[in-house]
Scaffold this motif. Sequence first.
Motif, PDB file in Angstrom:
ATOM      1  N   THR A 174       0.880  -1.174   0.000  1.00  0.00           N
ATOM      2  CA  THR A 174       0.000   0.000   0.000  1.00  0.00           C
ATOM      3  C   THR A 174       0.917   1.223   0.000  1.00  0.00           C
ATOM      4  OG1 THR A 174      -0.151  -0.318   2.400  1.00  0.00           O
ATOM      5  CG2 THR A 174      -2.128  -0.848   1.122  1.00  0.00           C
ATOM      6  N   LEU A 229      -4.260   2.508  10.234  1.00  0.00           N
ATOM      7  CA  LEU A 229      -5.531   2.054   9.651  1.00  0.00           C
ATOM      8  C   LEU A 229      -5.316   1.392   8.289  1.00  0.00           C
ATOM      9  CD1 LEU A 229      -7.960   4.982  10.469  1.00  0.00           C
ATOM     10  CD2 LEU A 229      -8.266   2.577  11.107  1.00  0.00           C
ATOM     11  N   GLN A 232      -4.062  -2.034   8.915  1.00  0.00           N
ATOM     12  CA  GLN A 232      -5.089  -2.951   9.449  1.00  0.00           C
ATOM     13  C   GLN A 232      -6.168  -3.262   8.401  1.00  0.00           C
ATOM     14  OE1 GLN A 232      -4.366  -3.942  12.519  1.00  0.00           O
ATOM     15  NE2 GLN A 232      -2.886  -2.299  12.890  1.00  0.00           N
ATOM     16  N   LYS A 233      -6.636  -2.202   7.701  1.00  0.00           N
ATOM     17  CA  LYS A 233      -7.860  -2.376   6.908  1.00  0.00           C
ATOM     18  C   LYS A 233      -7.740  -1.914   5.454  1.00  0.00           C
ATOM     19  CE  LYS A 233     -10.618   0.055   9.790  1.00  0.00           C
ATOM     20  NZ  LYS A 233     -11.847   0.647  10.257  1.00  0.00           N
ATOM     21  N   GLY A 234      -6.565  -1.409   5.079  1.00  0.00           N
ATOM     22  CA  GLY A 234      -6.419  -0.893   3.712  1.00  0.00           C
ATOM     23  C   GLY A 234      -6.454  -2.024   2.691  1.00  0.00           C
ATOM     24  N   LYS A 235      -6.795  -1.645   1.461  1.00  0.00           N
ATOM     25  CA  LYS A 235      -6.876  -2.656   0.413  1.00  0.00           C
ATOM     26  C   LYS A 235      -5.499  -2.799  -0.253  1.00  0.00           C
ATOM     27  CE  LYS A 235      -9.881  -3.847  -3.364  1.00  0.00           C
ATOM     28  NZ  LYS A 235     -10.139  -3.134  -4.588  1.00  0.00           N
ATOM     29  N   GLU A 291     -13.515   4.973   3.254  1.00  0.00           N
ATOM     30  CA  GLU A 291     -13.219   3.529   3.349  1.00  0.00           C
ATOM     31  C   GLU A 291     -12.708   3.117   4.723  1.00  0.00           C
ATOM     32  OE1 GLU A 291     -10.731   2.065   0.178  1.00  0.00           O
ATOM     33  OE2 GLU A 291     -12.018   2.978  -1.357  1.00  0.00           O
ATOM     34  N   LEU A 292     -11.927   3.991   5.363  1.00  0.00           N
ATOM     35  CA  LEU A 292     -11.274   3.570   6.619  1.00  0.00           C
ATOM     36  C   LEU A 292     -11.679   4.449   7.806  1.00  0.00           C
ATOM     37  CD1 LEU A 292      -7.638   2.871   5.282  1.00  0.00           C
ATOM     38  CD2 LEU A 292      -9.605   1.365   5.267  1.00  0.00           C
ATOM     39  N   SER A 293     -12.641   5.346   7.586  1.00  0.00           N
ATOM     40  CA  SER A 293     -13.136   6.241   8.650  1.00  0.00           C
ATOM     41  C   SER A 293     -12.028   7.066   9.301  1.00  0.00           C
ATOM     42  CB  SER A 293     -13.855   5.457   9.753  1.00  0.00           C
ATOM     43  OG  SER A 293     -14.875   4.713   9.207  1.00  0.00           O
ATOM     44  N   TRP A 294     -11.046   7.458   8.492  1.00  0.00           N
ATOM     45  CA  TRP A 294      -9.982   8.321   9.034  1.00  0.00           C
ATOM     46  C   TRP A 294     -10.285   9.775   8.751  1.00  0.00           C
ATOM     47  CZ3 TRP A 294      -6.957  12.152   6.957  1.00  0.00           C
ATOM     48  CH2 TRP A 294      -5.900  12.613   7.753  1.00  0.00           C
TER      49      TRP A 294
END
Length: 338
Positions: A174, A229, A232-235, A291-294
């Motif tokens: 990423t 984030l 943890q949760k990225g594509k 997408e990640l609520s950042w």
Amino acid sequence: MKILITGGAGFIGSNFIHYWAKNHLEDEIVNVDVLTYAGNLENLKDVESLKNYKFIKIDIAQKDEVEKVISSEKPDVIVSFAAESHVDRSILGPEEFVRTNVLGTFNLLEAARQNGNIRFHHVSTDEVFGSLGPNDDPFNEATPYDPRSPYSASKASSDHLVRSYFHTFNLPITISNCSNNYGPYMFPEKLMPLFITNLIEDKKIPLYGDGMNVRDWLWVEDHCRAIDLILQKGKIGETYCVGGATEKTNKEITYKILELMKKGEESIEFVADRKGHDKRYAIDFSKIKNELSWEPQVDFSDGMKMIVDWYQKNQVWWKAVKSGVYADYYKKNYENRN
Ligand code: NAD
Ligand code: TDX
């Protein structure tokens, strides 16, 4: 989990290590850094005694050193901050930027690929997108690259290499492209810490050109949380633009610092402009927000108070840096390495 961080002795890397040690107590942290003038182990005094923290001195531009560390440490994740990062230095001496930012990133990618396709996050900058006019839309993930300084061109090259390792070799990567960070341990060659420390020393503050260039400022810990984030949760394979929603001219920053430090505008010295000075950076961070609520948590006026306060309270740290104690020490170390 074992996380290997490159460039962890620099400004953002050391903040990231503090952040990770506080928020991921169970993880092992390996910090690899060559300690250039910008790398300072004093930034990590409060983590160096932790059992789960280790520092290894290597140059990422040396392929054998990178391969040796990655194959022996076998990290689960690599987060790469290591870079030459100062635009003015890239104008004076571009070669080191190509060496570290391009060749160094290539060596890390190769080692990640050769040692079991290690998860790789590359920390990059909004400067790869070039310069905006006053009415242009902010940069986003689809903005074409248009780097204009040797620094931003070297970062752009590294971003392309990272993406190519995803498409060609399935390396799980990423990338984050972030706007200007500010906060503790920022090297006093950059605008904010240079101006704050000069004012404490009763020196002039050199504002380039007309002072009307615009940057988008983000408190460094907000950047660290964005990278967390993404990990943890990225594509996998994706890029995330990270910004502060805080566009300010350099003049506005200067007047804010003068106000907080109770100094007058006679301290300003207008000096020759930076060559190829990018006019404006701004980031549209809706992708990471949706997408990640950042989103950024530290508001600009609080952040400005915190940074001025930090440099007022940490004079031993920056006086040593500015007087060259660390710079000379590390330079000597660096030159005697081989
Ligand atoms: P910095 O200059 O403060 O720190 C860079 C670190 O990398 C130092 O510790 C240095 O010793 C290390 N390093 C340099 N060359 C190396 C080499 N060959 N081998 C090993 N280590 C080496 O930089 P920073 O401001 O903390 O930036 C960190 C990363 O974030 C960079 O990749 C930069 O492009 C990116 N970035 C910075 C900002 C910002 O506002 N500072 C914004 C967006 C992105
Ligand atoms: O003395 C100065 N006077 C001045 O007017 C300095 C050092 C800077 N400036 C101006 C130039 C820029 O418009 O202030 C602005 C900010 O300059 P820097 O602090 O050098 O940052 P910038 O060039 O914007 O780049 C920073 O943000 C993006 C980081 O150094 C990069 O690593 C990051 O990618």
